[in-house]
Design an enzyme around this catalytic site. Structure first.
Site, PDB file in Angstrom:
ATOM      1  N   LYS A 141      10.398  -9.856  18.096  1.00  0.00           N
ATOM      2  CA  LYS A 141      10.308  -8.711  17.191  1.00  0.00           C
ATOM      3  C   LYS A 141       8.885  -8.566  16.661  1.00  0.00           C
ATOM      4  O   LYS A 141       8.035  -9.445  16.857  1.00  0.00           O
ATOM      5  CB  LYS A 141      11.299  -8.880  16.046  1.00  0.00           C
ATOM      6  CG  LYS A 141      11.075 -10.117  15.193  1.00  0.00           C
ATOM      7  CD  LYS A 141      12.166 -10.275  14.141  1.00  0.00           C
ATOM      8  CE  LYS A 141      11.935 -11.536  13.317  1.00  0.00           C
ATOM      9  NZ  LYS A 141      12.947 -11.702  12.258  1.00  0.00           N
TER      10      LYS A 141
ATOM     11  N   ARG B 170      21.954 -11.578   3.389  1.00  0.00           N
ATOM     12  CA  ARG B 170      20.937 -10.628   3.823  1.00  0.00           C
ATOM     13  C   ARG B 170      21.545  -9.647   4.813  1.00  0.00           C
ATOM     14  O   ARG B 170      21.624  -8.463   4.556  1.00  0.00           O
ATOM     15  CB  ARG B 170      19.747 -11.384   4.422  1.00  0.00           C
ATOM     16  CG  ARG B 170      18.525 -10.532   4.633  1.00  0.00           C
ATOM     17  CD  ARG B 170      17.384 -11.335   5.218  1.00  0.00           C
ATOM     18  NE  ARG B 170      17.671 -11.895   6.526  1.00  0.00           N
ATOM     19  CZ  ARG B 170      16.766 -12.474   7.314  1.00  0.00           C
ATOM     20  NH1 ARG B 170      15.513 -12.575   6.905  1.00  0.00           N
ATOM     21  NH2 ARG B 170      17.091 -12.953   8.494  1.00  0.00           N
TER      22      ARG B 170
ATOM     23  N   TYR C  68     -18.379  -7.789  -3.552  1.00  0.00           N
ATOM     24  CA  TYR C  68     -17.827  -7.057  -4.689  1.00  0.00           C
ATOM     25  C   TYR C  68     -17.560  -7.995  -5.870  1.00  0.00           C
ATOM     26  O   TYR C  68     -17.103  -9.121  -5.708  1.00  0.00           O
ATOM     27  CB  TYR C  68     -16.512  -6.375  -4.305  1.00  0.00           C
ATOM     28  CG  TYR C  68     -16.680  -5.158  -3.427  1.00  0.00           C
ATOM     29  CD1 TYR C  68     -17.343  -4.025  -3.888  1.00  0.00           C
ATOM     30  CD2 TYR C  68     -16.153  -5.142  -2.135  1.00  0.00           C
ATOM     31  CE1 TYR C  68     -17.485  -2.911  -3.084  1.00  0.00           C
ATOM     32  CE2 TYR C  68     -16.289  -4.039  -1.321  1.00  0.00           C
ATOM     33  CZ  TYR C  68     -16.956  -2.918  -1.802  1.00  0.00           C
ATOM     34  OH  TYR C  68     -17.102  -1.815  -1.000  1.00  0.00           O
TER      35      TYR C  68
END
Length: 345
Positions: free
Chosen positions: A33, A128, A242
């Site tokens: 998958k 699930r 940053y």
């Protein structure tokens, strides 16, 4: 080239499948998958088929269509997500095998595609997907009369061998399925490693094929080299990236490589992980940004053309540990900008 090179060692992939297959007498399938865990479903599946896999598992019918195109008609393509609304034509035309996981899906499949192969997914405690005992009891007689090709469930804690959930789910799977004349499947990679009592008739290895835990003996499958775009020297007191999150304490030579969080390299690695030049670590300095990462190459004897995020010294689980996640996530987030190479198995 300005993009990273992601190399997938298909020989290692095949070796991992054969090693897991040798751990028991059950048939060994393969979970491919999420585009073969992000590594390319066509070359991955063809390699596993050549190694001996004949039953493959995907998450949704659309993934099954891509797999069928890659492998042709002579393998079983099972869909964990079952038979969803709108999927009947795809399932029927491509010969996909949905793992029906609810009463609603059972009715949908029997009405839309009578006589078409299917499997059953049961819930043994993970909560699930799958039918719980009461649902299964209500439909089992009818479903079994239609001759499912597989009855399966999934372990929640198989990567923790001593977890009591494993034995609890094993007992529940026996309670729900003992006596049926249908092949059964409970174990993915972790379940295979728990021993033969968890393996039943078919196993479904996934992450272990791709070099990840809990299969500690797996051969690494993925290397990732990132090209150096620019090299510069920064003086003590100067910042990098940053937010000025790293400030040089000595004169430092930095290499800027072409990759960042747009390529699946999470910002959680900022100032924590290293890139590698052979056996030499090059610490990441400053924040990982969208397309660029800076690494400290001060102590290298030469200026590299590229630095590795994944290599023999640092694998997907090492990155996952630093980032506070799991190897599955590291693999499946590797971005589309990398040039993927698949040396033949």
């Amino acid at each position: 080239m300005g993009t990273g090179h992601l190399t997938i060692d298909l020989d290692a992939l095949a070796a991992n499948w054969r090693a897991l297959d040798a751990m028991g007498s059950a048939e060994t399938g393969a979970v491919v998958k999420a585009d073969g865990y992000g590594l390319g479903v066509a070359p991955v599946a063809r390699t596993l088929h050549k190694a001996g896999a004949r039953r493959f598992f995907v998450a949704v019918a659309e993934e099954g269509a891509a797999l069928r195109q890659a492998l042709g008609p002579n393998v079983d393509v099972c869909v964990f997500g079952g038979h969803m609304p709108g999927d009947s034509e795809m399932i029927g035309d491509l010969g996909l095998v949905p793992m029906l996981n609810s009463l609603e899906q059972v009715l949908r499949h029997f009405e839309a595609l009578p006589g078409h192969p299917f499997g059953i997914q049961l819930d043994t405690g993970m909560n699930r997907l799958g039918m719980e005992m009461s649902e299964w009891a209500a439909v089992a007689e009818i479903a079994l009369q239609q001759k499912p090709v597989l009855v399966m469930s999934h372990l929640a804690c198989a990567d923790e061998p001593d977890h009591e959930m494993n034995t609890r789910q094993l007992a529940e799977f026996h309670r729900m399925t003992d006596g049926i004349k249908v092949p059964r499947s409970l174990a993915a990679t972790g379940g295979i490693l728990l021993g033969q009592e968890y393996q039943f008739d078919l196993t479904r290895p996934g992450i272990g094929l791709y070099g990840g835990r809990p299969f500690e003996e797996a051969r690494p499958v993925v290397t990732l080299e990132l090209p150096v775009i620019q090299v510069r020297d920064v003086e003590p007191g100067e910042s990098v990236g940053y937010g000025n999150s790293w400030i040089a304490e000595r004169r430092t030579r930095l290499a800027t490589v072409a990759a960042g969080y747009a390529d699946g390299i999470t910002r959680h690695l900022s100032n924590r992980a290293s890139l590698w030049h052979g056996d030499a670590p090059c610490p990441i300095r400053g924040r990982v940004s969208m397309d660029l990462i800076c690494a400290d190459i001060t102590d290298l004897p030469e200026t590299p053309d590229s630095l590795a995020l994944l290599n023999g010294r640092q694998g997907v689980d090492d990155i996952a540990d630093i980032a506070g996640t799991i190897g599955y996530e590291v693999l499946t987030q590797l971005g589309p900008r990398y040039t993927r190479r698949h040396p033949s198995a």
